[in-house]
Scaffold this active site. Structure first.
Site, short mmCIF file in Angstrom:
data_model
loop_
_atom_site.label_atom_id
_atom_site.label_comp_id
_atom_site.label_asym_id
_atom_site.label_seq_id
_atom_site.Cartn_x
_atom_site.Cartn_y
_atom_site.Cartn_z
N LYS A 143 2.97 10.23 8.27
CA LYS A 143 2.31 9.74 9.47
C LYS A 143 2.94 10.30 10.75
O LYS A 143 2.69 11.43 11.12
CB LYS A 143 2.28 8.20 9.48
CG LYS A 143 1.26 7.60 8.52
CD LYS A 143 1.11 6.11 8.73
CE LYS A 143 0.08 5.48 7.81
NZ LYS A 143 -1.31 5.83 8.13
N ASP A 171 9.30 2.71 1.31
CA ASP A 171 8.14 3.42 1.82
C ASP A 171 8.11 3.19 3.33
O ASP A 171 7.71 2.14 3.81
CB ASP A 171 6.87 2.88 1.15
CG ASP A 171 5.59 3.53 1.69
OD1 ASP A 171 5.64 4.16 2.76
OD2 ASP A 171 4.54 3.37 1.04
N PHE A 178 0.86 -1.18 0.00
CA PHE A 178 0.00 0.00 0.00
C PHE A 178 0.89 1.23 0.00
O PHE A 178 1.78 1.36 0.86
CB PHE A 178 -0.92 0.02 1.23
CG PHE A 178 -1.87 1.19 1.23
CD1 PHE A 178 -3.08 1.12 0.55
CD2 PHE A 178 -1.55 2.37 1.89
CE1 PHE A 178 -3.96 2.20 0.55
CE2 PHE A 178 -2.42 3.45 1.87
CZ PHE A 178 -3.63 3.36 1.21
#
Length: 408
Positions: free
Chosen positions: A253, A224, A139
């Protein structure tokens, strides 16, 4: 509209229906505790999906935001600003990177990384070197480019045609990658731990093998670290616990501790392909976001925070293993640091969301990672007593859930 009318039901009347929020509405948070409109208290081990790395309303972050809000909010990238320069310097000094690009989210950080990888391939090897390889179950965000690089077809359905030149290999399968990678490949993109795909760590040999294949084919390795970064695994970034250094790393995040900010980190050589005007962001690197992120980095890199991650993971594992010893509900407990996944046994596959709801009713807020995995990504400074309370509440939720199933 009166304040009494602002409730969960209003969501269905005014919001696009792409989300299905929980039935309660949180209104206040402190540390790892949340309170809803009715005053009900919850232990929060969602961390805002690995975002609230220091919990809710951490005094140091509040102070940084308030101080910056009194001075300067926004400039655009026609100018630079002091908080952005300080943050970039901290990230460069703490990592492999020489250069930083700021944006507002993980998807934007990945979008920048993928564009940069293609531009670097074009600049150095020609227009044919444009293929990006990522992994199934991965993702990488919800922009059309990043959702195409992501390895979950369900998120692309209905949005075709999607960007081309993207292929997917099986995660932790080096031979599968070897069969796909070629001199046309410009980048391999991977999460050190697949988060949304089920909290699946990359095997050390796999990570090393990916790096070697990239080197053999002049391919950039993109990590990532949107979910694994900023202390989540016990290191500032997860790559630091491997034998591998990526060429590009994305972060978001936890970087803002709850304030939206993203960053792409890379080497001087690779960064040169983003010349003036090649990419941009109006809000990226704004003073408010960078002031908060500076405070996050300062706090997270304190030894007691990073060194405490392993201890707190042990408490979670003990709690989950106690639940499993009584009820045999988990097939596997995996992840690293405070990114924790508990996969349900096959009999309960597809029903992780039901356990999330049951846990909420018992006063603990958890996540799922797909339909089969319960996920926890709490604040790194979550008190030990909150972990124990969360595990007790989860056990009560499991017992109630199983009891209801027996009655059916």
């Amino acid at each position: 509209m009166s304040e009494q009318q602002v409730n969960r039901a209003l969501f269905n009347d005014v919001m696009v229906p792409n989300y299905n929020p929980q039935p309660m509405v949180p209104v206040r948070g402190e540390g790892s505790r949340l309170w809803d409109q009715d005053g009900t208290e919850y232990v929060d081990v969602t961390g805002g999906i690995a975002v609230n790395v220091l919990g809710h309303c951490h005094p140091r972050l509040v102070k940084a935001l308030e101080a910056q809000a009194s001075n300067l909010w926004h400039l655009s990238n026609v100018f630079t600003n002091e908080p952005a320069l300080r943050l970039a310097e901290k990230l460069v000094n703490a990592t492999f990177a020489d250069r930083v690009f700021f944006c507002n989210s993980g998807a934007e950080a990945n979008e920048a990384a993928f564009k940069l990888a293609r531009k670097f391939g074009f600049d150095h090897y020609g227009e044919e070197k444009n293929e990006i390889i990522s992994f199934t179950k991965s993702f990488h965000g919800r922009t059309l480019f990043s959702v195409s690089v992501g390895g979950q077809p369900k998120y692309r359905q209905g949005f075709e045609p999607v960007p081309q030149g993207i292929t997917h290999a099986k995660y932790n399968d080096l031979e599968g990658l070897k069969a796909l990678i070629s001199d046309r490949t410009c980048a391999v993109v991977m999460e050190p731990i697949q988060g949304e795909g089920g909290v699946i760590p990359a095997a050390p040999d796999f990570v090393r093998g990916v790096r070697e294949l990239c080197d053999q084919h002049n391919v950039l390795l993109v990590f990532d670290e949107v979910q694994t970064g900023v202390g989540r695994t016990g290191k500032l970034y997860a790559y630091m616990d491997t034998d591998v250094i990526p060429d590009i790393l994305t972060s978001a995040k936890a970087l803002g501790g709850g304030f939206p900010v993203g960053a792409m980190l890379t080497t001087e050589k690779v960064a040169a392909s983003f010349g003036i005007g090649s990419h941009g962001s109006t809000y990226g690197g704004n003073p408010l976001a960078c002031a908060v992120a500076n405070a996050v980095i300062d706090e997270v890199t304190r030894p007691e925070i990073l060194e405490g991650v392993a201890h707190k993971r042990t408490l979670f594992e003990q709690g989950l293993e106690e639940i499993n010893a009584k009820h045999g509900i988990f097939k596997e407990i995996r992840g690293k640091g405070l990114l924790i996944g508990a996969e349900l046994i096959e009999a309960w596959h597809g029903k992780a969301g039901e356990f999330l709801a049951a846990a909420r009713e018992q006063g603990v807020l958890i996540l799922v990672a797909g339909p089969n995995v319960l996920r926890m990504a709490p604040a790194l400074n979550i008190p030990d007593e909150d972990i124990r309370a969360a595990m007790q509440a989860l056990q009560a939720a499991v017992e109630k859930k199983l009891s209801k199933a027996d009655q059916v």
